[in-house]
Design an enzyme around this catalytic site. Structure first.
Site, PDB file in Angstrom:
ATOM      1  CB  SER A   1      94.549  38.810 -46.429  1.00 43.44           C
ATOM      2  OG  SER A   1      95.066  39.082 -47.706  1.00 43.44           O
TER       3      SER A   1
ATOM      4  CG  HIS B   1      90.413  36.417 -46.631  1.00 40.37           C
ATOM      5  ND1 HIS B   1      90.216  35.525 -47.656  1.00 40.37           N
ATOM      6  CD2 HIS B   1      91.710  36.809 -46.705  1.00 40.37           C
ATOM      7  CE1 HIS B   1      91.351  35.373 -48.319  1.00 40.37           C
ATOM      8  NE2 HIS B   1      92.270  36.136 -47.770  1.00 40.37           N
TER       9      HIS B   1
ATOM     10  NE  ARG C   1      88.851  31.634 -44.630  1.00 40.36           N
ATOM     11  CZ  ARG C   1      90.081  31.675 -45.148  1.00 40.36           C
ATOM     12  NH1 ARG C   1      90.250  32.060 -46.394  1.00 40.36           N
ATOM     13  NH2 ARG C   1      91.122  31.353 -44.414  1.00 40.36           N
TER      14      ARG C   1
END
Length: 227
Positions: A18, A46, A43
């Site tokens: 990812s 994600h 992050r």
């Protein structure tokens, strides 16, 4: 035709893939993230699959470094929802000797909110300012929590960092803008998702990006991390 083959099933492999996709798509879009903020932005992308956060996330100078230093020293985290609290990495917190709190469900907070005719978020921030000196605040849901934090800062309280990412339509934009102004005025580090977007998952994601780096083992996308 798009390849829909399932490539990975283990969490670490999925996460690494990812992150690789995110980095590839950022490059394809011609986006170069400032190195000091890159881990946080990646992050959040994600967590949300939303590249708009590249433009929505705003950082005061050295906010990420100061947040990492605070968490590395064991500074407690305060959230405005139990959902955000649940999303914060307990393994990373344990490594750093830190704790995380949410006062929203405390009976005395609920009672005080009824007595004062206000929200539990407002009262919980007041309680946090008394119970957690210089805490890291992660606000992903309640705009009134940000207004309350601004009032506490005006009274002299200084958080180690404010993560301001409430989501919604009522008072959300206004609360973030006021928080941003207050943090600049009082030189309080802040990470803010300007506009309507955000959420408890985003608040937890930002906490985790900081925690993983502060813990010295980076994040779960690196082999060897057991968090």
């Amino acid at each position: 035709m798009q390849d829909r083959t399932i490539k990975h099933t283990l969490p670490g492999d999925i996460e690494r893939s990812s992150m690789a996709i995110i980095c590839q798509e950022l490059e394809q879009r011609g986006i170069v993230l400032p190195e000091e903020n890159a881990a946080v932005v990646r992050r959040v992308i994600h967590t949300t699959a939303d590249f708009d956060y590249v433009k929505h996330l705003r950082f005061t100078p050295d906010a990420v470094a100061l947040g990492e230093a605070a968490l590395g020293a064991g500074t407690p985290i305060v959230t405005d929802t139990n959902m955000a609290l649940a999303g914060v990495s307990k393994a990373a917190l344990e490594r750093l000797g830190g704790k995380a709190y949410c006062f929203m469900a405390d009976p005395e907070v609920a009672q005080a909110a009824r007595n004062e005719g206000t929200t539990r978020a407002v009262v919980s921030m007041k309680k946090a300012a008394q119970a957690v000196p210089n805490g890291v605040f992660a606000i992903g849901n309640a705009p009134t929590a940000l207004f309350s934090l601004c009032q506490e800062m005006e009274r002299g309280y200084r958080p180690a960092l404010v993560i301001a990412v409430p989501v919604g339509f009522v008072n959300v934009v206004e609360s973030k803008e006021r928080l941003w102004d207050c943090c600049y005025r009082w030189q309080v580090p802040a990470i803010v998702a300007m506009g309507r977007k955000g959420g408890s998952n985003v608040a937890a994601a930002i906490c985790n990006a900081l925690l993983y780096t502060a813990a010295g083992t980076l994040d779960p996308a690196d082999r060897g991390w057991q968090g």
